[in-house]
Design a protein around this motif. Structure first.
Motif, short mmCIF file in Angstrom:
data_model
loop_
_atom_site.label_atom_id
_atom_site.label_comp_id
_atom_site.label_asym_id
_atom_site.label_seq_id
_atom_site.Cartn_x
_atom_site.Cartn_y
_atom_site.Cartn_z
N VAL A 12 2.07 9.53 -11.67
CA VAL A 12 0.96 8.84 -10.96
C VAL A 12 1.68 8.21 -9.83
N PHE A 13 2.94 7.70 -9.90
CA PHE A 13 3.53 7.05 -8.90
C PHE A 13 4.10 7.48 -7.74
N ALA A 14 4.42 8.77 -8.14
CA ALA A 14 5.05 10.01 -7.09
C ALA A 14 3.92 10.71 -6.34
N ALA A 15 2.65 10.23 -6.69
CA ALA A 15 1.73 10.88 -5.98
C ALA A 15 1.33 10.13 -4.68
N ASP A 16 0.51 10.72 -3.72
CA ASP A 16 0.22 10.12 -2.61
C ASP A 16 -1.07 9.27 -2.30
N TRP A 17 -1.13 8.01 -2.61
CA TRP A 17 -2.13 7.27 -2.35
C TRP A 17 -1.65 5.62 -1.90
N ASP A 18 -2.78 5.07 -1.54
CA ASP A 18 -2.51 3.53 -1.24
C ASP A 18 -3.11 2.61 -2.36
N THR A 19 -4.11 3.13 -2.91
CA THR A 19 -4.78 2.63 -3.93
C THR A 19 -5.03 3.52 -5.01
N LEU A 20 -4.61 3.07 -6.38
CA LEU A 20 -4.75 3.81 -7.63
C LEU A 20 -6.13 3.04 -8.48
#
Length: 307
Positions: free
Chosen positions: A41-49
């Motif tokens: 999940v932390f390798a994915a592209d997002w600003d807020t999870l």
């Protein structure tokens, strides 16, 4: 000592023994620490999870009406602790602030050794709702918005407790002993159903579970609308509601660790593109705050954490 106690309970209860055999299969006899097919999940592209605890893909697909692009992902774990160990342990997350309703990171911080820039434990005294034995989603929205203002250049993980048990607005009496401490600490609703000590219809449990998701979704939408950047809404793991386990096909309930059926690891991945992206920078890792261990244990018991 804990492992010995679990072994004794499994030997005394056939269904727990079968669960243990299935766990050996899914973890390949201890050669897997987590589900290797799961998303990093932390390798994915997002600003807020936004993490919805125990949210299955199929229930989210049926119930959620949020803007964005919904995809299916596999989680690395079938429990929160497994999810955290697989995604958090051993990595530099000083560009991220973790805002959480779940005490599991604090409980297992020595083995996980998180390196977030900051951790906001909403489940501490002022964020905890004693009447319901959980953190309410409206409280999570308040804390998350405050964290976004305090840390404008950090990624945010906002870990809601729902749709995970307890069922917040349910007019039920079967879980009162569990929530007020007079019942067996190990027997939340799912565990009681597994052991046959609770007589409740599967459809009724599904209704309560669905309603817990319905309760949190408007608050998730409020938060997504309030925050800038790209947001992903997901689950840390799923939950079984009487489906057949594998490879031994008994009816399974709850979310036992180390078992990777579709119901337990298929989670939503709702992508909401923001108009602008957040500028993310790393910082120092703030030291973890101390908390009375009895309070942490009580919070976990209220949330049904015991296997």
């Amino acid at each position: 000592m804990e492992a010995r106690s679990r072994l004794a309970r499994a030997l005394n209860n056939p269904v727990l023994f079968l669960r243990g055999v299935n766990r050996l299969f899914h973890r390949r006899f201890g050669t897997r620490d987590y589900n290797p097919e799961g998303v990093d999940v932390f390798a994915a592209d997002w600003d807020t999870l936004v993490v919805l605890d125990a949210c299955r893909y199929d229930m989210f697909e049926r119930r959620a009406d949020l803007p964005g692009r919904l995809e299916r992902r596999r989680s690395r774990g079938s429990t929160t602790v497994e999810f955290l160990r697989a995604n958090v342990a051993g990595r530099d997350l000083t560009d991220t602030v973790y805002v959480t309703a779940n005490p599991q990171l604090h409980q297992h911080r020595e083995s996980i050794q998180p390196a977030f820039h900051a951790v906001v434990d909403v489940w501490r005294e002022d964020g905890w709702d004693d009447d319901h034995g959980t953190v309410l989603p409206e409280t999570m929205v308040e804390y998350a918005e405050r964290a976004a203002e305090q840390y404008p250049n950090k990624r945010l993980v906002v870990h809601f407790m729902q749709p995970h048990y307890p069922f917040v607005n349910a007019d039920t009496g079967f879980d009162e002993g569990h929530l007020d401490g007079t019942g067996d600490e190990r027997e939340n609703v799912w565990h009681q159903r597994l052991l046959g000590t609770l007589d409740i219809d599967r459809d009724e449990l599904w209704r309560l579970y669905d309603e817990n998701l319905d309760y949190v979704l408007p608050h998730v939408e409020t938060l997504v609308d309030a925050l800038d950047g790209k947001t992903v809404v997901t689950g840390d793991h799923g939950n079984m509601v009487g489906e057949r386990a594998t490879p031994i096909p008994f009816r399974e309930w709850g979310h036992p660790r180390g078992i990777y059926t579709d119901e337990l690891v298929d989670v939503p991945w709702l992508v909401v593109e923001g108009e602008s992206r957040r500028s993310i920078t790393r910082g120092d890792a703030e030291p973890a705050a101390e908390m009375d261990s009895d309070v942490v244990s009580e919070r976990l018991r209220n949330l049904g954490y015991a296997e």
